[in-house]
Scaffold this motif. Structure first.
Motif, PDB file in Angstrom:
ATOM      1  N   PRO A 184      67.905  60.245  39.798  1.00 16.27           N
ATOM      2  CA  PRO A 184      68.576  60.055  38.510  1.00 16.27           C
ATOM      3  C   PRO A 184      67.785  59.152  37.560  1.00 16.27           C
ATOM      4  O   PRO A 184      67.052  58.255  37.988  1.00 16.27           O
ATOM      5  CB  PRO A 184      69.909  59.410  38.902  1.00 16.27           C
ATOM      6  CG  PRO A 184      70.137  59.839  40.321  1.00 16.27           C
ATOM      7  CD  PRO A 184      68.770  59.859  40.926  1.00 16.27           C
ATOM      8  N   GLN A 185      67.956  59.400  36.299  1.00 12.08           N
ATOM      9  CA  GLN A 185      67.220  58.704  35.242  1.00 12.08           C
ATOM     10  C   GLN A 185      67.328  57.184  35.371  1.00 12.08           C
ATOM     11  O   GLN A 185      68.396  56.622  35.553  1.00 12.08           O
ATOM     12  CB  GLN A 185      67.766  59.133  33.878  1.00 12.08           C
ATOM     13  CG  GLN A 185      67.059  58.485  32.684  1.00 12.08           C
ATOM     14  CD  GLN A 185      67.529  59.085  31.374  1.00 12.08           C
ATOM     15  OE1 GLN A 185      68.012  60.219  31.337  1.00 12.08           O
ATOM     16  NE2 GLN A 185      67.383  58.348  30.289  1.00 12.08           N
ATOM     17  N   GLY A 186      66.172  56.526  35.277  1.00 16.02           N
ATOM     18  CA  GLY A 186      66.126  55.076  35.206  1.00 16.02           C
ATOM     19  C   GLY A 186      66.214  54.343  36.526  1.00 16.02           C
ATOM     20  O   GLY A 186      66.010  53.122  36.557  1.00 16.02           O
ATOM     21  N   LEU A 187      66.495  55.036  37.639  1.00 14.17           N
ATOM     22  CA  LEU A 187      66.655  54.349  38.916  1.00 14.17           C
ATOM     23  C   LEU A 187      65.312  54.211  39.638  1.00 14.17           C
ATOM     24  O   LEU A 187      64.457  55.094  39.568  1.00 14.17           O
ATOM     25  CB  LEU A 187      67.640  55.097  39.813  1.00 14.17           C
ATOM     26  CG  LEU A 187      69.081  55.183  39.308  1.00 14.17           C
ATOM     27  CD1 LEU A 187      69.969  55.849  40.348  1.00 14.17           C
ATOM     28  CD2 LEU A 187      69.639  53.803  38.935  1.00 14.17           C
ATOM     29  N   LEU A 188      65.147  53.088  40.338  1.00 15.69           N
ATOM     30  CA  LEU A 188      63.946  52.868  41.137  1.00 15.69           C
ATOM     31  C   LEU A 188      63.853  53.910  42.244  1.00 15.69           C
ATOM     32  O   LEU A 188      64.836  54.163  42.953  1.00 15.69           O
ATOM     33  CB  LEU A 188      63.974  51.471  41.757  1.00 15.69           C
ATOM     34  CG  LEU A 188      63.632  50.302  40.837  1.00 15.69           C
ATOM     35  CD1 LEU A 188      64.029  48.980  41.499  1.00 15.69           C
ATOM     36  CD2 LEU A 188      62.146  50.297  40.509  1.00 15.69           C
ATOM     37  N   HIS A 189      62.663  54.497  42.407  1.00 15.93           N
ATOM     38  CA  HIS A 189      62.470  55.481  43.464  1.00 15.93           C
ATOM     39  C   HIS A 189      61.012  55.484  43.911  1.00 15.93           C
ATOM     40  O   HIS A 189      60.153  54.857  43.284  1.00 15.93           O
ATOM     41  CB  HIS A 189      62.909  56.884  43.002  1.00 15.93           C
ATOM     42  CG  HIS A 189      62.181  57.392  41.804  1.00 15.93           C
ATOM     43  ND1 HIS A 189      62.418  56.944  40.525  1.00 15.93           N
ATOM     44  CD2 HIS A 189      61.221  58.344  41.681  1.00 15.93           C
ATOM     45  CE1 HIS A 189      61.644  57.591  39.671  1.00 15.93           C
ATOM     46  NE2 HIS A 189      60.900  58.444  40.348  1.00 15.93           N
ATOM     47  N   PHE A 190      60.733  56.198  45.010  1.00 14.46           N
ATOM     48  CA  PHE A 190      59.391  56.204  45.596  1.00 14.46           C
ATOM     49  C   PHE A 190      59.200  57.478  46.406  1.00 14.46           C
ATOM     50  O   PHE A 190      60.162  58.184  46.732  1.00 14.46           O
ATOM     51  CB  PHE A 190      59.198  54.981  46.505  1.00 14.46           C
ATOM     52  CG  PHE A 190      60.073  55.021  47.722  1.00 14.46           C
ATOM     53  CD1 PHE A 190      59.632  55.617  48.895  1.00 14.46           C
ATOM     54  CD2 PHE A 190      61.352  54.483  47.689  1.00 14.46           C
ATOM     55  CE1 PHE A 190      60.452  55.679  50.017  1.00 14.46           C
ATOM     56  CE2 PHE A 190      62.178  54.531  48.811  1.00 14.46           C
ATOM     57  CZ  PHE A 190      61.729  55.138  49.967  1.00 14.46           C
ATOM     58  N   GLN A 191      57.934  57.750  46.742  1.00 11.62           N
ATOM     59  CA  GLN A 191      57.586  58.836  47.661  1.00 11.62           C
ATOM     60  C   GLN A 191      56.464  58.352  48.579  1.00 11.62           C
ATOM     61  O   GLN A 191      55.504  57.712  48.101  1.00 11.62           O
ATOM     62  CB  GLN A 191      57.133  60.092  46.907  1.00 11.62           C
ATOM     63  CG  GLN A 191      58.210  60.766  46.078  1.00 11.62           C
ATOM     64  CD  GLN A 191      58.224  60.338  44.628  1.00 11.62           C
ATOM     65  OE1 GLN A 191      57.259  59.768  44.122  1.00 11.62           O
ATOM     66  NE2 GLN A 191      59.313  60.623  43.920  1.00 11.62           N
ATOM     67  N   VAL A 192      56.552  58.647  49.866  1.00 15.00           N
ATOM     68  CA  VAL A 192      55.533  58.265  50.841  1.00 15.00           C
ATOM     69  C   VAL A 192      55.205  59.476  51.709  1.00 15.00           C
ATOM     70  O   VAL A 192      56.109  60.106  52.265  1.00 15.00           O
ATOM     71  CB  VAL A 192      56.017  57.115  51.753  1.00 15.00           C
ATOM     72  CG1 VAL A 192      54.923  56.738  52.756  1.00 15.00           C
ATOM     73  CG2 VAL A 192      56.422  55.899  50.945  1.00 15.00           C
ATOM     74  N   SER A 193      53.915  59.785  51.832  1.00 13.76           N
ATOM     75  CA  SER A 193      53.503  60.862  52.742  1.00 13.76           C
ATOM     76  C   SER A 193      53.516  60.323  54.158  1.00 13.76           C
ATOM     77  O   SER A 193      52.974  59.253  54.443  1.00 13.76           O
ATOM     78  CB  SER A 193      52.102  61.355  52.379  1.00 13.76           C
ATOM     79  OG  SER A 193      51.732  62.436  53.213  1.00 13.76           O
ATOM     80  N   ASP A 194      54.135  61.051  55.045  1.00 15.60           N
ATOM     81  CA  ASP A 194      54.226  60.592  56.427  1.00 15.60           C
ATOM     82  C   ASP A 194      52.843  60.602  57.089  1.00 15.60           C
ATOM     83  O   ASP A 194      51.963  61.391  56.734  1.00 15.60           O
ATOM     84  CB  ASP A 194      55.197  61.464  57.211  1.00 15.60           C
ATOM     85  CG  ASP A 194      56.623  61.318  56.690  1.00 15.60           C
ATOM     86  OD1 ASP A 194      56.941  60.241  56.149  1.00 15.60           O
ATOM     87  OD2 ASP A 194      57.405  62.264  56.810  1.00 15.60           O
TER      88      ASP A 194
END
Length: 208
Positions: free
Chosen positions: A141-151
């Motif tokens: 959702p817009q404006g929320l802190l987020h991340f992606q990590v490759s396993d």
């Protein structure tokens, strides 16, 4: 009364309608908070509506072992004013797109290769976390802190799509440690010790 309400609804809906087919970005003109100015229609070509930049893998030889290739209005002028954009994510094994926000857009991620653990934190500090495989989608959702990590063990690729032609970006680590914000203020606002902060500033190029 019903007729009046019906006419009022028509007027409200029509007031939001586009007054022209498109507004291809004039990249030579200054950008405003509402986007780029429109290029003259006489200078618009089909190439303004085609972007091939996501076909090649990005360079993951960086501290985060990841690369983001954007297709925003600045790279893809035909998107200007249409409320959408995209990007390609390339992540080496254990590569990471650190905690960040897009102040102007929601985001949806499609994993096309590998395995990506992704998540976001709500304004109530609830964590929504999932390991995604090829074909999986996740929305942020817009404006929320987020991340992606490759396993570990996976070279991963994903495509992300945004609800704005210029979603904006602020990476939390860089906002704290890649500028000249005084170390004492960072310590006071994060509860980290000054030695750790100075170490992180050294890694990310910050000073002061």
């Amino acid at each position: 009364m019903f007729k009046f309400l019906f006419l009022l609804a028509i007027l409200i809906l029509s007031s939001d309608a586009a007054v022209q087919d498109f507004c291809v970005a004039d990249l030579k003109a200054p950008e405003s908070p509402s986007g780029y100015s429109c290029k003259s229609v006489t200078n618009v070509t089909v190439d303004d509506f085609v972007f091939s930049g996501l076909s090649a893998a990005g360079n993951t030889a960086s501290i985060i072992k990841a690369a983001v290739t954007p297709a925003f209005a600045a790279q893809f002028p035909g998107l200007n004013g249409l409320g959408l954009s995209a990007a390609r994510l390339d992540l080496a094994p254990s590569g990471v797109i650190p905690f960040h926000t897009h102040p102007a857009a929601s985001e949806i991620l499609l994993v096309v290769q590998g395995s990506i653990t992704a998540g976001f934190v709500s304004s109530a500090n609830s964590v929504y976390l999932k390991t995604l495989k090829k074909g999986d989608l996740m929305v942020f959702p817009q404006g929320l802190l987020h991340f992606q990590v490759s396993d570990a063990g996976y070279t991963s690729v994903g495509y992300v799509f945004f609800s704005s032609s210029n979603p904006g970006l602020q990476i939390t680590d860089f906002a704290l440690f890649a500028n000249d914000l005084p170390t004492k203020l960072v310590a006071a606002t994060t509860f980290l010790d000054e030695a750790t902060i100075k170490k992180l500033k050294g890694v990310l190029g910050g000073t002061n």
